[in-house]
Design a protein around this motif. Structure first.
Motif, PDB file in Angstrom:
ATOM      1  N   TYR A   1       2.595 -32.948  22.883  1.00 55.84           N
ATOM      2  CA  TYR A   1       4.081 -33.428  23.301  1.00 55.84           C
ATOM      3  C   TYR A   1       5.009 -32.290  23.844  1.00 55.84           C
ATOM      4  CZ  TYR A   1       2.059 -37.531  20.881  1.00 55.84           C
ATOM      5  OH  TYR A   1       1.267 -38.636  20.647  1.00 55.84           O
ATOM      6  N   GLY A   2       4.600 -30.927  24.077  1.00 56.26           N
ATOM      7  CA  GLY A   2       5.753 -30.308  24.405  1.00 56.26           C
ATOM      8  C   GLY A   2       5.849 -30.041  25.805  1.00 56.26           C
ATOM      9  N   THR A   3       6.556 -29.174  26.351  1.00 55.66           N
ATOM     10  CA  THR A   3       6.853 -28.704  27.602  1.00 55.66           C
ATOM     11  C   THR A   3       5.636 -28.610  28.299  1.00 55.66           C
ATOM     12  OG1 THR A   3       8.615 -27.150  26.814  1.00 55.66           O
ATOM     13  CG2 THR A   3       8.146 -27.342  29.297  1.00 55.66           C
ATOM     14  N   PRO A   4       5.567 -29.567  29.491  1.00 52.26           N
ATOM     15  CA  PRO A   4       4.336 -29.634  30.412  1.00 52.26           C
ATOM     16  C   PRO A   4       4.378 -28.411  31.265  1.00 52.26           C
ATOM     17  CG  PRO A   4       5.898 -31.199  31.224  1.00 52.26           C
ATOM     18  CD  PRO A   4       6.691 -30.675  30.044  1.00 52.26           C
ATOM     19  N   VAL A   5       3.461 -28.041  31.804  1.00 55.36           N
ATOM     20  CA  VAL A   5       3.235 -26.985  32.858  1.00 55.36           C
ATOM     21  C   VAL A   5       3.232 -27.567  34.214  1.00 55.36           C
ATOM     22  CG1 VAL A   5       1.684 -24.983  33.936  1.00 55.36           C
ATOM     23  CG2 VAL A   5       2.009 -25.332  31.316  1.00 55.36           C
ATOM     24  N   PRO A   6       3.988 -27.107  34.809  1.00 60.02           N
ATOM     25  CA  PRO A   6       4.314 -28.279  36.174  1.00 60.02           C
ATOM     26  C   PRO A   6       2.979 -28.361  36.924  1.00 60.02           C
ATOM     27  CG  PRO A   6       6.030 -26.676  35.871  1.00 60.02           C
ATOM     28  CD  PRO A   6       5.090 -26.393  34.769  1.00 60.02           C
ATOM     29  N   GLY A   7       2.143 -27.577  37.165  1.00 53.85           N
ATOM     30  CA  GLY A   7       1.050 -27.872  38.081  1.00 53.85           C
ATOM     31  C   GLY A   7       0.024 -28.546  37.502  1.00 53.85           C
ATOM     32  N   TYR A   8      -0.170 -28.471  35.877  1.00 50.94           N
ATOM     33  CA  TYR A   8      -1.483 -28.839  35.026  1.00 50.94           C
ATOM     34  C   TYR A   8      -1.340 -30.417  35.130  1.00 50.94           C
ATOM     35  CZ  TYR A   8      -4.718 -29.104  31.502  1.00 50.94           C
ATOM     36  OH  TYR A   8      -5.964 -29.201  30.906  1.00 50.94           O
ATOM     37  N   HIS A   9      -2.514 -30.915  35.099  1.00 45.71           N
ATOM     38  CA  HIS A   9      -3.058 -32.233  35.042  1.00 45.71           C
ATOM     39  C   HIS A   9      -4.164 -32.423  33.993  1.00 45.71           C
ATOM     40  CE1 HIS A   9      -0.182 -34.829  37.187  1.00 45.71           C
ATOM     41  NE2 HIS A   9      -0.809 -34.455  38.502  1.00 45.71           N
ATOM     42  N   ALA A  10      -3.821 -33.074  32.919  1.00 47.23           N
ATOM     43  CA  ALA A  10      -4.828 -33.548  31.800  1.00 47.23           C
ATOM     44  C   ALA A  10      -6.128 -34.151  32.325  1.00 47.23           C
ATOM     45  CB  ALA A  10      -4.200 -33.978  30.504  1.00 47.23           C
ATOM     46  N   PRO A  11      -7.347 -33.833  31.987  1.00 52.16           N
ATOM     47  CA  PRO A  11      -8.387 -34.696  32.427  1.00 52.16           C
ATOM     48  C   PRO A  11      -8.420 -36.108  31.837  1.00 52.16           C
ATOM     49  CG  PRO A  11      -8.967 -33.217  30.616  1.00 52.16           C
ATOM     50  CD  PRO A  11      -7.602 -32.906  30.921  1.00 52.16           C
ATOM     51  N   ASP A  12      -8.998 -36.829  32.674  1.00 46.52           N
ATOM     52  CA  ASP A  12      -8.919 -38.470  32.361  1.00 46.52           C
ATOM     53  C   ASP A  12      -9.344 -38.925  31.191  1.00 46.52           C
ATOM     54  OD1 ASP A  12      -8.506 -38.320  35.173  1.00 46.52           O
ATOM     55  OD2 ASP A  12     -10.313 -39.130  35.668  1.00 46.52           O
ATOM     56  N   ASP A  13     -10.313 -38.041  30.504  1.00 45.36           N
ATOM     57  CA  ASP A  13     -10.621 -38.745  29.083  1.00 45.36           C
ATOM     58  C   ASP A  13      -9.778 -38.525  27.960  1.00 45.36           C
ATOM     59  OD1 ASP A  13     -11.117 -35.858  29.462  1.00 45.36           O
ATOM     60  OD2 ASP A  13     -12.534 -35.899  27.795  1.00 45.36           O
ATOM     61  N   VAL A  14      -8.681 -37.529  28.171  1.00 49.37           N
ATOM     62  CA  VAL A  14      -7.615 -37.594  27.101  1.00 49.37           C
ATOM     63  C   VAL A  14      -6.650 -38.745  27.285  1.00 49.37           C
ATOM     64  CG1 VAL A  14      -7.551 -35.121  27.283  1.00 49.37           C
ATOM     65  CG2 VAL A  14      -5.638 -36.252  28.231  1.00 49.37           C
ATOM     66  N   THR A  15      -6.303 -38.935  28.364  1.00 45.62           N
ATOM     67  CA  THR A  15      -5.709 -40.484  28.530  1.00 45.62           C
ATOM     68  C   THR A  15      -6.161 -41.655  27.638  1.00 45.62           C
ATOM     69  OG1 THR A  15      -6.565 -41.542  30.408  1.00 45.62           O
ATOM     70  CG2 THR A  15      -4.831 -39.612  30.857  1.00 45.62           C
ATOM     71  N   GLY A  16      -7.442 -41.504  27.530  1.00 40.75           N
ATOM     72  CA  GLY A  16      -8.097 -42.655  26.746  1.00 40.75           C
ATOM     73  C   GLY A  16      -7.724 -42.350  25.340  1.00 40.75           C
ATOM     74  N   ILE A  17      -7.772 -41.179  25.041  1.00 38.80           N
ATOM     75  CA  ILE A  17      -7.576 -40.769  23.499  1.00 38.80           C
ATOM     76  C   ILE A  17      -6.042 -41.181  23.191  1.00 38.80           C
ATOM     77  CG2 ILE A  17      -7.538 -39.142  21.831  1.00 38.80           C
ATOM     78  CD1 ILE A  17      -9.740 -37.366  23.516  1.00 38.80           C
ATOM     79  N   ALA A  18      -5.052 -40.809  24.099  1.00 35.33           N
ATOM     80  CA  ALA A  18      -3.714 -40.959  24.081  1.00 35.33           C
ATOM     81  C   ALA A  18      -3.561 -42.532  23.634  1.00 35.33           C
ATOM     82  CB  ALA A  18      -2.937 -40.752  25.216  1.00 35.33           C
ATOM     83  N   ARG A  19      -4.458 -43.434  24.696  1.00 39.53           N
ATOM     84  CA  ARG A  19      -4.538 -44.894  24.244  1.00 39.53           C
ATOM     85  C   ARG A  19      -4.867 -45.555  22.914  1.00 39.53           C
ATOM     86  NH1 ARG A  19      -4.999 -46.290  29.660  1.00 39.53           N
ATOM     87  NH2 ARG A  19      -7.240 -45.354  29.921  1.00 39.53           N
ATOM     88  N   GLU A  20      -5.791 -44.478  22.383  1.00 38.01           N
ATOM     89  CA  GLU A  20      -6.089 -44.844  21.022  1.00 38.01           C
ATOM     90  C   GLU A  20      -5.173 -44.721  20.093  1.00 38.01           C
ATOM     91  OE1 GLU A  20      -9.768 -42.668  19.070  1.00 38.01           O
ATOM     92  OE2 GLU A  20     -10.475 -42.674  21.069  1.00 38.01           O
ATOM     93  N   ILE A  21      -4.376 -43.481  20.203  1.00 36.80           N
ATOM     94  CA  ILE A  21      -3.272 -43.010  19.366  1.00 36.80           C
ATOM     95  C   ILE A  21      -2.189 -44.340  19.739  1.00 36.80           C
ATOM     96  CG2 ILE A  21      -1.515 -41.594  19.080  1.00 36.80           C
ATOM     97  CD1 ILE A  21      -3.487 -39.477  19.913  1.00 36.80           C
ATOM     98  N   MET A  22      -1.817 -44.665  20.870  1.00 33.28           N
ATOM     99  CA  MET A  22      -1.026 -45.824  20.840  1.00 33.28           C
ATOM    100  C   MET A  22      -1.520 -47.080  20.520  1.00 33.28           C
ATOM    101  SD  MET A  22       2.056 -45.751  21.634  1.00 33.28           S
ATOM    102  CE  MET A  22       3.470 -46.569  22.542  1.00 33.28           C
ATOM    103  N   ALA A  23      -2.806 -47.425  20.215  1.00 33.86           N
ATOM    104  CA  ALA A  23      -3.114 -48.549  19.782  1.00 33.86           C
ATOM    105  C   ALA A  23      -3.289 -48.661  18.279  1.00 33.86           C
ATOM    106  CB  ALA A  23      -4.746 -48.766  20.158  1.00 33.86           C
TER     107      ALA A  23
END
Lengths: 219, 219
Positions: free
Chosen positions: A111-133
């Motif tokens: 949740y901290g300061t993002p590194v400008p260039g970096y993009h997390a891989p697709d599967d972590v957005t799935g885990i983020a959705r789990e957390i939100m769920a």
DNA sequence: TGTACATCAGTGAACGCGCGTTCACTGATGTAC
DNA sequence: TGTACATCAGTGAACGCGCGTTCACTGATGTAC
């Protein structure tokens, strides 16, 4: 973890070394921040030569990506366990707080300061959705605390009109805004606390956290 | 800035170059994060040799420290100007939001992930107090919105018992907790928004921000 | 107005460092017959 | 049970890189008489 029957000694050794590499990586991050993470330094600390690590990770970026994935995963798992043990928002909130204090740098990696260039891989957005769920579940479960037709509805309406982010979750509109609100409020307290912005102020951050958690009950 | 009468051409040139170094530094931070800041890269971008920068800054750490100080300073100044132009919490909150969106990395340099070893110099804590004082002013000014003897008092009491952090500010207890609460709530929304955690979610972060700002009115 | 000197911006070479990463190789561990 | 082979962990040397920082120096700008 894996079934030891279908696991060769070599495989077991491999995953053991991989785990130790990650452990040392977390230690380094805790000591000097994520940007200071160095493969060579990890190798040295393990008594190996630098290039040896390339047997286990494709490179520095690969390792960092896996650490981020693990961080998300561990929060999602902690939420799932908390929901099983003690359903409701209180259990989740205190799990979040425990998880955050346990390893502040892990929290910041998520949740901290993002590194400008970096993009997390697709599967972590799935885990983020789990957390939100998990959060939505807890919020849907709790009955609405506010009197019917109260003033909080501007956000409610907006979120109800843009509820794609809930991923098809069946939570009522009030639960959507409660989930989002509790998330940002707890994050506000936690991130400032972990960043040390309350140190020397004299009050107890836990009291503030509890007050913010309490505040969403009447939402 | 300084009185041109007591300022020699050399001094003017000096502060001009210093300013350009900082500008390029901010550009680099915006492009690749604060940890990627490099004196040599800045020098190259300015068409100078690396060592030339040592005429203007004692070293990399010195430059970063000054950038942090400037960031705090600019927020304090923005708050002061806002308080003059349009007293009250609304003006302050929207000033904060504008300031944050204007340069997310500047926001993160102040409120983002801390570098484990680093300690900000003493004078920035003074500026931080200025910022807090502006917030307290705005919160003290507004009459309490909650009905007398409501349930919010746990935090109120705790903060009233630990009010050293307010730096002798004469705000009533309710204003203390209101200031702290609005700080953490707005930070919660802003930092998640700037970190990109709302992208792809479909809703408008500004609506959430407005709802959180509104929420402290009844505190 | 002109000369002598001091100040100071900027250069280029150099130092040592640690980084990520590749490559050819050694030696141990496991596999197939 | 023993031999021949394949797999794979780990090494050490090497590459190129950019970093922060120091140092002795040049040349321009300002100052004092």
């Amino acid at each position: 973890m894996a079934d030891p029957r279908t696991t060769t000694p070599r495989e077991r050794y491999r995953s053991q070394v991989r785990a130790e590499i990650k452990e040392r990586a977390w230690e380094q991050i805790a000591a000097a921040g994520a940007s200071a993470l160095s493969l060579n330094a990890i190798a040295k600390q393990m008594g190996m030569s630098g290039p040896a690590l390339y047997r286990y990770f494709a490179g520095r970026d690969d390792l960092i990506t896996e650490l981020i994935r693990d961080a998300y995963r561990s929060l999602a798992d902690a939420f799932a366990a908390a929901a099983r043990a003690e359903p409701g928002l209180f259990g989740l909130a205190h799990t979040l707080r425990r998880w955050a204090l346990e390893d502040p740098q892990r929290y910041f990696l998520v949740y901290g300061t993002p590194v400008p260039g970096y993009h997390a891989p697709d599967d972590v957005t799935g885990i983020a959705r789990e957390i939100m769920a998990a959060l939505l579940d807890a919020c849907a479960e709790q009955p609405a605390g506010a009197p019917a037709g109260s003033t909080a509805s501007a956000l409610d309406e907006h979120l109800a009109a843009h509820r794609e982010w809930a991923g098809g979750h069946s939570a009522p509109a009030a639960a959507l805004s409660r989930a989002l609100t509790v998330w940002t409020r707890l994050h506000g307290v936690l991130s400032l606390e972990l960043a040390g912005h309350f140190t020397g102020m004299g009050f107890d951050p836990a009291v503030l956290f509890a007050a913010e958690l309490e505040s969403v009950r009447s939402l």
